[in-house]
Design a protein around this motif. Sequence first.
Motif, short mmCIF file in Angstrom:
data_model
loop_
_atom_site.label_atom_id
_atom_site.label_comp_id
_atom_site.label_asym_id
_atom_site.label_seq_id
_atom_site.Cartn_x
_atom_site.Cartn_y
_atom_site.Cartn_z
N ALA A 1 -7.32 62.10 106.49
CA ALA A 1 -8.06 61.59 105.66
C ALA A 1 -8.57 62.44 104.63
CB ALA A 1 -9.19 60.75 106.16
N ARG A 2 -8.37 62.54 103.35
CA ARG A 2 -8.97 63.43 102.41
C ARG A 2 -8.47 64.86 102.47
NH1 ARG A 2 -10.92 60.43 98.70
NH2 ARG A 2 -12.36 62.16 97.88
N ASN A 3 -7.02 64.85 102.71
CA ASN A 3 -6.43 66.07 102.84
C ASN A 3 -5.10 66.20 101.89
OD1 ASN A 3 -5.83 68.59 103.88
ND2 ASN A 3 -6.05 68.06 105.87
N GLU A 4 -4.33 67.28 101.92
CA GLU A 4 -3.42 67.19 101.19
C GLU A 4 -2.44 68.41 101.62
OE1 GLU A 4 -5.03 68.11 97.12
OE2 GLU A 4 -4.87 70.13 97.59
N SER B 1 -1.22 63.79 98.72
CA SER B 1 -2.55 63.75 99.06
C SER B 1 -2.83 62.33 99.52
CB SER B 1 -3.42 63.95 97.91
OG SER B 1 -3.16 63.13 96.92
N ASN B 2 -3.78 62.33 100.69
CA ASN B 2 -4.04 60.96 101.24
C ASN B 2 -5.73 60.77 100.84
OD1 ASN B 2 -4.95 58.91 102.97
ND2 ASN B 2 -4.80 60.01 104.96
N PRO B 3 -5.75 59.92 99.93
CA PRO B 3 -7.12 59.86 99.30
C PRO B 3 -8.08 58.84 100.26
CG PRO B 3 -5.47 58.28 98.54
CD PRO B 3 -4.80 58.89 99.19
N PHE C 1 -10.73 57.64 103.30
CA PHE C 1 -11.96 58.40 104.03
C PHE C 1 -11.80 58.34 105.17
CE2 PHE C 1 -13.37 57.10 99.75
CZ PHE C 1 -14.14 58.32 99.16
#
Length: 206
Positions: A129-132, A91-93, A95
């Motif tokens: 961003a915000r993806n996994e 995951s990329n936390p 934003f």
Amino acid sequence: MASAAAATGDGEKAHAHLGQPLLVPPQPPQQPYYAYPAASYVQPAPPPPPAPTLVFVPSAPAARVADLRVDSFRAQPPVLGLGLALRLRVSNPGFVLPLRYRAVSAAVSYRGHLLGAAKAWPGSGELAARNEVYADAEVWVDAGKVLDDVIELIGDVAAGSVPLEIVSEVVGSIKVFRFHIPVKGLISCSVSISPVTQGIISQDCY
């Protein structure tokens, strides 16, 4: 003498009447003087505030164990062998900034002793961003692996629970303008496996 007295009136001395009054009469108030006329002076406007500065703080990626399957497990002290199939959730936390990961791996240890490690697939890509994304890895430990802590392994087998530590790692970079900032994330999971059923008793990731 009579003519002199008549000339001065009631006997007053000639120097009693002065040419200038003793008190100066009040003067009208004076208009203050400034560099600019008071009527046309305008307070200058304050300078505009500075433009906001954008600060990007890269967030470390994370690779957690989303699924774990025990394909084989053999614990016969001092020998320990196993085969684990791992599914990692990368995951990329962040934003804003995308993550370019280039390596995803997992390592399995028993009480501080490294048993084996493997790279996950796909091991590289770009993550918004915000993806996994998910990556799979298989860790195999030769059944002939001899451990030094034989007494601890005997005790764990007798207790019906063998603790393992799984550390997953993702390595990549985040692009900020023309710069590539390296980032790395580590996630540990504690897993207990039953030597009888070869199943997972408990799993805790932190």
